[in-house]
Design a protein around this motif. Structure first.
Motif, PDB file in Angstrom:
ATOM      1  N   ASN A 153       0.672  -1.195  -0.009  1.00 49.57           N
ATOM      2  CA  ASN A 153       0.005  -0.061  -0.075  1.00 49.57           C
ATOM      3  C   ASN A 153       0.753   1.203  -0.071  1.00 49.57           C
ATOM      4  OD1 ASN A 153      -2.574  -1.226  -0.060  1.00 49.57           O
ATOM      5  ND2 ASN A 153      -2.791  -1.286   2.172  1.00 49.57           N
ATOM      6  N   GLY A 154       1.879   0.953   0.673  1.00 49.97           N
ATOM      7  CA  GLY A 154       2.712   2.479   1.009  1.00 49.97           C
ATOM      8  C   GLY A 154       3.838   2.505  -0.147  1.00 49.97           C
ATOM      9  N   LEU A 155       4.324   1.485  -0.518  1.00 53.98           N
ATOM     10  CA  LEU A 155       5.865   1.747  -1.367  1.00 53.98           C
ATOM     11  C   LEU A 155       5.428   1.043  -2.872  1.00 53.98           C
ATOM     12  CD1 LEU A 155       8.067   0.397   1.120  1.00 53.98           C
ATOM     13  CD2 LEU A 155       7.478   2.732   0.406  1.00 53.98           C
ATOM     14  N   LEU A 156       4.345   0.321  -2.908  1.00 53.59           N
ATOM     15  CA  LEU A 156       4.303  -0.277  -4.280  1.00 53.59           C
ATOM     16  C   LEU A 156       2.656  -0.015  -4.751  1.00 53.59           C
ATOM     17  CD1 LEU A 156       6.591  -3.488  -4.108  1.00 53.59           C
ATOM     18  CD2 LEU A 156       6.966  -1.388  -5.561  1.00 53.59           C
ATOM     19  N   THR A 157       2.064   1.139  -4.511  1.00 51.17           N
ATOM     20  CA  THR A 157       0.635   1.184  -4.372  1.00 51.17           C
ATOM     21  C   THR A 157       0.108   0.581  -5.655  1.00 51.17           C
ATOM     22  OG1 THR A 157       0.965   3.103  -3.375  1.00 51.17           O
ATOM     23  CG2 THR A 157      -1.314   3.017  -4.000  1.00 51.17           C
ATOM     24  N   ALA A 366      -1.167   8.185  -6.639  1.00 47.67           N
ATOM     25  CA  ALA A 366      -0.495   8.487  -5.141  1.00 47.67           C
ATOM     26  C   ALA A 366      -0.336  10.098  -5.052  1.00 47.67           C
ATOM     27  CB  ALA A 366       0.527   7.730  -4.845  1.00 47.67           C
ATOM     28  N   GLY A 367      -0.410  10.496  -3.886  1.00 48.46           N
ATOM     29  CA  GLY A 367      -0.023  11.929  -3.763  1.00 48.46           C
ATOM     30  C   GLY A 367       1.170  12.247  -3.680  1.00 48.46           C
ATOM     31  N   LYS A 368       1.645  13.757  -3.890  1.00 49.42           N
ATOM     32  CA  LYS A 368       3.113  13.798  -4.181  1.00 49.42           C
ATOM     33  C   LYS A 368       3.931  13.630  -2.712  1.00 49.42           C
ATOM     34  CE  LYS A 368       6.025  17.827  -5.221  1.00 49.42           C
ATOM     35  NZ  LYS A 368       6.061  19.194  -5.729  1.00 49.42           N
ATOM     36  N   ALA A 369       3.249  13.886  -1.358  1.00 52.80           N
ATOM     37  CA  ALA A 369       3.803  13.580  -0.225  1.00 52.80           C
ATOM     38  C   ALA A 369       4.047  12.112   0.081  1.00 52.80           C
ATOM     39  CB  ALA A 369       3.245  14.226   0.841  1.00 52.80           C
ATOM     40  N   HIS A 370       3.190  11.229  -0.415  1.00 46.93           N
ATOM     41  CA  HIS A 370       3.300   9.931  -0.194  1.00 46.93           C
ATOM     42  C   HIS A 370       4.414   9.375  -1.362  1.00 46.93           C
ATOM     43  CE1 HIS A 370       1.086   5.837  -1.421  1.00 46.93           C
ATOM     44  NE2 HIS A 370       2.245   5.601  -0.903  1.00 46.93           N
ATOM     45  N   VAL A 371       4.503   9.750  -2.634  1.00 47.63           N
ATOM     46  CA  VAL A 371       5.672   9.203  -3.655  1.00 47.63           C
ATOM     47  C   VAL A 371       6.753   9.820  -2.909  1.00 47.63           C
ATOM     48  CG1 VAL A 371       6.396   9.602  -5.956  1.00 47.63           C
ATOM     49  CG2 VAL A 371       4.134   9.479  -5.490  1.00 47.63           C
ATOM     50  N   ASN A 372       7.145  11.004  -2.587  1.00 47.02           N
ATOM     51  CA  ASN A 372       8.536  11.448  -2.190  1.00 47.02           C
ATOM     52  C   ASN A 372       8.907  10.734  -0.862  1.00 47.02           C
ATOM     53  OD1 ASN A 372       8.771  13.480  -4.006  1.00 47.02           O
ATOM     54  ND2 ASN A 372       7.693  14.978  -2.792  1.00 47.02           N
ATOM     55  N   ALA A 373       8.138  10.458   0.097  1.00 49.10           N
ATOM     56  CA  ALA A 373       8.313   9.747   1.267  1.00 49.10           C
ATOM     57  C   ALA A 373       8.647   8.185   0.761  1.00 49.10           C
ATOM     58  CB  ALA A 373       7.089   9.627   2.258  1.00 49.10           C
ATOM     59  N   ALA A 374       7.913   7.717  -0.272  1.00 51.11           N
ATOM     60  CA  ALA A 374       8.403   6.261  -0.723  1.00 51.11           C
ATOM     61  C   ALA A 374       9.977   6.303  -1.137  1.00 51.11           C
ATOM     62  CB  ALA A 374       7.347   5.744  -1.622  1.00 51.11           C
ATOM     63  N   ARG A 375      10.011   7.270  -2.035  1.00 49.19           N
ATOM     64  CA  ARG A 375      11.523   7.328  -2.408  1.00 49.19           C
ATOM     65  C   ARG A 375      12.528   7.580  -1.413  1.00 49.19           C
ATOM     66  NH1 ARG A 375       9.613  11.545  -7.407  1.00 49.19           N
ATOM     67  NH2 ARG A 375       8.886   9.919  -8.844  1.00 49.19           N
ATOM     68  N   VAL A 376      12.178   8.241  -0.400  1.00 48.25           N
ATOM     69  CA  VAL A 376      13.239   8.504   0.641  1.00 48.25           C
ATOM     70  C   VAL A 376      13.570   7.192   1.180  1.00 48.25           C
ATOM     71  CG1 VAL A 376      13.501   9.473   2.963  1.00 48.25           C
ATOM     72  CG2 VAL A 376      12.605  10.987   1.103  1.00 48.25           C
ATOM     73  N   LEU A 377      12.454   6.589   1.716  1.00 48.80           N
ATOM     74  CA  LEU A 377      12.549   5.216   2.359  1.00 48.80           C
ATOM     75  C   LEU A 377      13.529   4.153   1.385  1.00 48.80           C
ATOM     76  CD1 LEU A 377       9.965   2.920   4.091  1.00 48.80           C
ATOM     77  CD2 LEU A 377      11.473   1.910   2.110  1.00 48.80           C
ATOM     78  N   ARG A 378      12.955   4.111   0.186  1.00 48.31           N
ATOM     79  CA  ARG A 378      13.820   3.333  -1.090  1.00 48.31           C
ATOM     80  C   ARG A 378      15.336   3.748  -1.066  1.00 48.31           C
ATOM     81  NH1 ARG A 378      11.646   0.823  -5.237  1.00 48.31           N
ATOM     82  NH2 ARG A 378       9.485   0.395  -5.139  1.00 48.31           N
ATOM     83  N   ARG A 379      15.698   5.230  -1.186  1.00 43.52           N
ATOM     84  CA  ARG A 379      16.755   5.519  -1.055  1.00 43.52           C
ATOM     85  C   ARG A 379      17.718   5.041   0.118  1.00 43.52           C
ATOM     86  NH1 ARG A 379      15.993  10.689  -1.515  1.00 43.52           N
ATOM     87  NH2 ARG A 379      16.451  11.592   0.464  1.00 43.52           N
TER      88      ARG A 379
END
Length: 442
Positions: A153-157, A366-379
């Motif tokens: 849900n959070g990272l691969l919506t 997904a919203g912009k804040a959601h996508v950015n947070a997922a990218r931070v976790l992946r990084r």
């Protein structure tokens, strides 16, 4: 008087619309346990035939022609057949029973109920091969689908109408992850195709994954590994046809197929039996070419508003990510979730390897804040994995690189976010809130 009665009787018969038709029948000329050859009849591919009579009867499907002979594939088990056994058609090329009458039922690859609840009455019909649609009849994926798994849900919506593959080797947790998604998915109808898997999994899936309220809105097509390859392919086509019919009614359908690799294996058996040359890893071209025609039937219908969100498990033979089936599926699907044996061995379940996993529609739903947070976790996760050996050996000195320092500090939070107990359900809203709260300010 007798002449008058005879005349009226014969006239009545003549007006009954009776048209005499010859009885079509042929003879079995060869049989090697799987592939049969018949002479004396000409039938369309897909026609079901009865070979023999009584207890020795076996059903077979026409799969091709060669040298004036009709080629058939056995749909059942071993049969005591003799040369010149009669062969006669008993069914037209494939149609599937569809509609509300199928809800709560379990059928086999031939559409026969195996749940002990009696015959299926009031079902409609839909072509097994589906109905050809224009690409412009397919809508975009714009609405997310809650599957109850925090990492997905959070990272691969996943979106409504998306086609996703769960790719992994054997014993890494594909079926368990499927069960978590089925139990929590927000869908009007759930269609489950258990193709080529263990017979034990059928009853287990019914009692643990689709028990209770979910059972009443689900349809299960079960074709275990010991069934004919033709039945396995028919089972996959039947599950997809049932989902298509519900989509045509405007419903949101979740199609689960476990597994796509077993469908390709069935195609390989048939192709090799027909004499096709084996190419990549023993797969004839027709086995791989069959996958796009099956997968492309899922998606969103712009006319009815219905959708088929399809989730396929893909077995990577020998944990090889470049296996022909894995590679072909990856190129066709709208996203793939890769499970890692290394993570499973470290006790991280579901063992989702975020690096090679991707949802190709996530930025649209997904919203912009959601996508950015997922990218931070992946990084953070990618940075940690790149320097994992240095950190574990103690060769890295804190403060030398701020990115590595941040990755080390966040690593426990990353693993906690991915981990989830099998019987837990995390909603899409909760998953996004937690993700943005922890990684949104980085």
């Amino acid at each position: 008087m007798l002449n008058s009665f005879t005349s009226e009787y014969l006239d009545g018969l003549a007006c009954g619309g009776f048209t005499p038709r010859p009885k079509v029948s042929g003879r079995l000329s060869s049989y090697d346990g799987l592939l049969m050859e018949a002479v004396g009849l000409s039938l369309p591919v897909g026609t079901v035939c009865a070979i023999g009579t009584g207890e020795s009867r076996v059903d077979a499907e026409v799969i091709g022609f060669r040298g004036g002979k009709t080629l058939l594939m056995n749909l059942g088990g071993p049969a005591a057949l003799l040369p010149n056994t009669p062969v006669r058609p008993v069914g037209a090329p494939g149609e599937a029973e569809v509609g509300a009458a199928m809800l709560g039922r379990v059928v086999d690859g031939a559409g026969k109920p195996i749940d002990g609840l009696g015959p299926i009455r009031g079902a409609g019909k839909w072509p097994l091969a589906g109905k050809i649609q224009s690409p412009l009849d397919r809508g975009r994926v714009l609405q997310p689908l809650d599957v109850g798994v925090r990492a997905i849900n959070g990272l691969l919506t996943i979106g409504q109408g998306q086609r996703v593959g769960i790719m992994a080797g054997s014993g890494v947790g594909k079926s368990v992850l499927l069960g978590m998604m089925v139990r929590a998915a927000k869908a009007d109808v759930i269609v489950i195709g258990l193709i080529g898997e263990r017979s034990r999994e059928v009853s287990d899936f019914l009692e643990t994954k689709v028990a209770g309220e979910a059972r009443g809105r689900s349809v299960v097509v079960a074709v275990p590994a010991n069934h004919s390859p033709v039945l396995r392919i028919r089972g996959a086509l039947r599950a997809t046809a049932i989902a298509e019919a519900f989509r045509a009614e405007g419903k949101k359908v979740l199609l689960i197929m476990d597994s796509l690799t077993r469908v390709a294996h069935a195609g390989r058996e048939i192709g090799l039996a027909l004499g096709e040359p084996a190419s990549a890893r023993g797969y004839p071209p027709s086995a791989i070419a069959m996958l796009p025609s099956l997968i492309e039937r899922a998606g969103t219908d712009v006319h009815t508003g219905g959708s088929i969100t399809a989730i396929y498990t893909v077995l990577a033979d020998g944990d090889d990510g470049n296996d022909p089936v894995v590679d072909s599926a990856r190129s066709i699907l709208d996203g793939h979730i890769v499970l890692s044996r290394a993570l499973a061995e470290r006790g991280v379940y579901p063992a989702i390897d975020l690096g090679p996993s991707v949802s190709r529609v996530m930025t649209d739903i997904a919203g912009k804040a959601h996508v950015n947070a997922a990218r931070v976790l992946r990084r953070h996760l990618a940075t940690y994995e790149e320097n994992r050996d240095l950190v574990l050996m103690g060769a890295y000195r804190a403060g030398a690189d701020p990115a590595i320092d941040a990755a080390i500090a966040c690593h426990d939070s990353v693993l906690d976010y991915i981990r989830q107990a099998y019987d837990d359900t995390v909603s899409l809203e909760d998953a996004v809130t937690e993700l943005v709260g922890v990684f949104g300010d980085a």
